[in-house]
Write a protein that holds these residues in place. Structure first.
Motif, mmCIF file in Angstrom:
data_model
loop_
_atom_site.group_PDB
_atom_site.id
_atom_site.type_symbol
_atom_site.label_atom_id
_atom_site.label_comp_id
_atom_site.label_asym_id
_atom_site.label_seq_id
_atom_site.Cartn_x
_atom_site.Cartn_y
_atom_site.Cartn_z
ATOM 1 N N HIS A 147 61.249 39.549 -17.424
ATOM 2 C CA HIS A 147 60.262 40.160 -16.532
ATOM 3 C C HIS A 147 60.129 41.669 -16.740
ATOM 4 O O HIS A 147 59.299 42.305 -16.107
ATOM 5 C CB HIS A 147 60.571 39.867 -15.058
ATOM 6 C CG HIS A 147 60.750 38.417 -14.766
ATOM 7 N ND1 HIS A 147 61.983 37.861 -14.538
ATOM 8 C CD2 HIS A 147 59.858 37.405 -14.716
ATOM 9 C CE1 HIS A 147 61.849 36.571 -14.335
ATOM 10 N NE2 HIS A 147 60.564 36.257 -14.441
ATOM 11 N N ASN A 151 58.869 37.446 -20.967
ATOM 12 C CA ASN A 151 58.919 36.358 -19.986
ATOM 13 C C ASN A 151 59.204 35.060 -20.735
ATOM 14 O O ASN A 151 58.566 34.771 -21.754
ATOM 15 C CB ASN A 151 57.594 36.261 -19.241
ATOM 16 C CG ASN A 151 57.638 35.366 -18.020
ATOM 17 O OD1 ASN A 151 56.617 34.897 -17.532
ATOM 18 N ND2 ASN A 151 58.818 35.114 -17.476
ATOM 19 N N ARG A 193 56.165 41.133 -23.761
ATOM 20 C CA ARG A 193 55.231 41.904 -22.948
ATOM 21 C C ARG A 193 54.352 42.764 -23.850
ATOM 22 O O ARG A 193 54.843 43.362 -24.825
ATOM 23 C CB ARG A 193 56.006 42.802 -21.975
ATOM 24 C CG ARG A 193 55.187 43.341 -20.822
ATOM 25 C CD ARG A 193 56.070 43.931 -19.749
ATOM 26 N NE ARG A 193 55.332 44.083 -18.489
ATOM 27 C CZ ARG A 193 55.908 44.282 -17.311
ATOM 28 N NH1 ARG A 193 57.227 44.385 -17.230
ATOM 29 N NH2 ARG A 193 55.180 44.391 -16.207
ATOM 30 N N TYR A 285 56.765 41.051 -15.056
ATOM 31 C CA TYR A 285 55.815 40.433 -15.974
ATOM 32 C C TYR A 285 55.863 38.929 -15.784
ATOM 33 O O TYR A 285 56.861 38.278 -16.099
ATOM 34 C CB TYR A 285 56.170 40.817 -17.408
ATOM 35 C CG TYR A 285 55.232 40.272 -18.462
ATOM 36 C CD1 TYR A 285 53.857 40.482 -18.383
ATOM 37 C CD2 TYR A 285 55.724 39.567 -19.561
ATOM 38 C CE1 TYR A 285 53.000 40.001 -19.359
ATOM 39 C CE2 TYR A 285 54.875 39.090 -20.551
ATOM 40 C CZ TYR A 285 53.513 39.307 -20.439
ATOM 41 O OH TYR A 285 52.668 38.824 -21.412
ATOM 42 N N PHE A 287 54.044 35.960 -17.062
ATOM 43 C CA PHE A 287 53.101 35.332 -17.975
ATOM 44 C C PHE A 287 52.995 33.835 -17.699
ATOM 45 O O PHE A 287 51.905 33.270 -17.710
ATOM 46 C CB PHE A 287 53.532 35.565 -19.420
ATOM 47 C CG PHE A 287 52.545 35.068 -20.432
ATOM 48 C CD1 PHE A 287 51.375 35.769 -20.692
ATOM 49 C CD2 PHE A 287 52.785 33.897 -21.142
ATOM 50 C CE1 PHE A 287 50.452 35.310 -21.628
ATOM 51 C CE2 PHE A 287 51.876 33.423 -22.082
ATOM 52 C CZ PHE A 287 50.704 34.135 -22.316
ATOM 53 N N ASP A 308 45.996 38.936 -19.978
ATOM 54 C CA ASP A 308 47.330 39.484 -20.201
ATOM 55 C C ASP A 308 47.301 40.955 -19.806
ATOM 56 O O ASP A 308 46.225 41.522 -19.576
ATOM 57 C CB ASP A 308 47.737 39.342 -21.673
ATOM 58 C CG ASP A 308 49.242 39.327 -21.874
ATOM 59 O OD1 ASP A 308 49.977 39.660 -20.907
ATOM 60 O OD2 ASP A 308 49.702 38.988 -22.980
ATOM 61 N N GLU A 309 48.472 41.573 -19.714
ATOM 62 C CA GLU A 309 48.513 42.997 -19.400
ATOM 63 C C GLU A 309 47.799 43.790 -20.487
ATOM 64 O O GLU A 309 47.784 43.401 -21.659
ATOM 65 C CB GLU A 309 49.960 43.488 -19.289
ATOM 66 C CG GLU A 309 50.632 43.144 -17.984
ATOM 67 C CD GLU A 309 51.974 43.838 -17.833
ATOM 68 O OE1 GLU A 309 52.595 43.684 -16.768
ATOM 69 O OE2 GLU A 309 52.413 44.537 -18.777
ATOM 70 N N GLY A 314 49.138 49.145 -19.507
ATOM 71 C CA GLY A 314 50.037 48.242 -18.797
ATOM 72 C C GLY A 314 51.309 48.933 -18.361
ATOM 73 O O GLY A 314 51.489 50.153 -18.526
#
Length: 446
Positions: A147, A151, A193, A285, A287, A308-309, A314
């Protein structure tokens, strides 16, 4: 050669030290044919850093007085029973070669399996290590995995709408160009990420980095391989659940840095009860759908939302900028000797400027979370009041109508939800109020 394959020699020289012991291990590792050459301008690897520490330690010995030299000769001739056993490897003292009590010392098995050091030796190594890092304008950065940098979900927990991901994973043969990986031997799928590779590259120029995770050893090493396939950043600096000194708690006992030179990035504040002053809390995070479920979130995962970020805007991109500013303030704005400076002071000062000038009251229906939210606001520099008055600038409320929210609408104060405060805490930057308005802003003042 893996950590588990490294074996301690039958005996050691009585004049040896921790650095010489690790040097012996490096010599064994060098036999695997790897190329250890690098230019002077390149950032030092973990191996070269340890070699440098050995050189520094030896230099200190060589510049000691002639009496000190005579003392060393005397010590080498006396019975080895006087050895204080500064550390051990596989139950053998790293100084005198005697067998020692296997329970003594702090285990540093994540560096080399079977390695233990006593408190005095740990302090000595830390002192040399930190001094040299600071001279290179570097601090220490401890990074959580799940996280924070990635993820992961078990394959059996993939939702029906996530099953298509199995055919879209990246090749484990070319890890450096991918972000979604399926590790069949572990029955998991991992999503890195966005921006993480750029983050690690640029952060490594300012920090000596460690991974510290509550995951087990096998998992932590697999994740480190996905993040750092060339072993440029972590190598022997991966601390897992088995390495920790306390159950369900993380601490800095195993990090070869001093508390005043270490920053931590983690999504869980509660696992660092003694080191909250070193912690930058990360926005989680999520996902995969299972990640949202595990935290009881009533919202869709990023996969379900087909988004997504943002790479450039982000969480990791924002935190990298924060780290860059903290590094600059530590080295260029703090006064005094480098070893006496404290990065916790810089972080606290930085946090205290985020909401400076904001005067906040909270809707009372937050109940159990009220104290936590007040603590966050005050740490970020805001003034918190229990009752509204003309100086109030913000009312933090839920979407339910309360007397505080009615007053905010009537007096034309900012009426924001708790995410405004939490986002400011994650990114250490005041957020635009219009992005976090409460739905009850439509409530009239009657």
């Amino acid at each position: 050669m893996s950590h588990d394959e490294t074996e301690f020699p039958d005996s050691t020289d009585s004049s040896g030290s921790t650095d010489e012991f690790i040097q012996n291990l490096e010599d064994e590792l060098d036999d695997d044919g790897s190329d250890n050459s690098s230019s002077d301008e390149e950032a030092e690897s973990e191996d070269s850093r340890i070699k440098r520490l050995k050189s520094d330690s030896t230099s200190e010995t060589e510049t000691s007085t002639s009496a000190g030299t005579a003392e060393q000769k005397l010590v080498s001739s006396v019975n080895v029973d006087v050895c204080m056993h500064p550390g051990s490897f596989g139950g053998i003292c790293i100084h005198c070669g005697q067998k020692v009590d296997g329970e003594s010392g702090v285990s540093f098995g994540y560096i080399r399996k079977g390695l233990k050091l006593d408190d005095k030796e740990i302090s000595r190594v830390r002192g040399i290590d930190v001094k040299n890092l600071l001279n290179r304008r570097k601090l220490c950065l401890v990074l959580d995995l799940d996280h924070t940098l990635l993820n992961t979900t078990s394959l059996h927990r993939l939702s029906p709408e996530e099953m298509h991901l199995k055919t879209h994973t990246d090749s484990l043969e070319d890890i450096s160009k991918g972000s979604l990986f399926m590790l069949a031997h572990m029955q998991v799928m991992t999503k890195l990420r966005p921006f993480v590779r750029t983050f690690l590259k640029q952060a490594s120029e300012m920090f000596e980095m460690y991974i510290y995770t509550m995951g087990d050893r096998q998992y932590s090493l697999e994740m480190a391989r996905l993040l750092d396939p060339q072993e440029e950043y972590f190598k022997d600096k991966v601390i897992s659940r088995e390495d920790g000194t306390q159950k369900n708690v993380k601490d800095l006992d195993l990090v070869l840095g001093t508390e005043n030179s270490i920053l931590i990035l983690d999504d869980k504040e509660e696992v660092w009860p003694k080191y909250r002053d070193n912690l930058i809390l990360m926005e989680r995070y999520h996902f995969f759908n299972s990640s949202c479920q595990d935290f009881g979130l009533q919202r869709k995962s990023l996969v379900a939302l087909h988004i997504d970020e943002n790479e450039t805007d982000g969480a990791l991109a924002k935190i990298l900028e924060v780290l860059r500013q903290i590094n600059y303030k530590f080295f260029d704005e703090l006064q005094g000797d480098l070893v006496d400076r404290d990065v916790r002071q810089v972080l606290s000062s930085f946090q205290g400027e985020v909401l400076r000038g904001c005067v906040i009251i909270f809707s009372l229906n937050f109940r159990g979370d009220l104290r936590k939210l007040r603590r966050i606001a005050e740490r970020l520099g805001a003034t918190c009041l229990k009752k509204h008055d003309p100086t109030v600038t913000h009312v933090v409320a839920t979407d339910f109508v309360t007397k505080e929210s009615r007053w905010a609408v009537k007096e034309k104060k900012f009426l924001v939800n708790r995410r405004w405060l939490e986002a400011a805490n994650f990114f250490l930057q005041k957020q635009p109020e219009e992005n976090f308005l409460c739905q009850n802003t439509l409530v009239s003042g009657n």
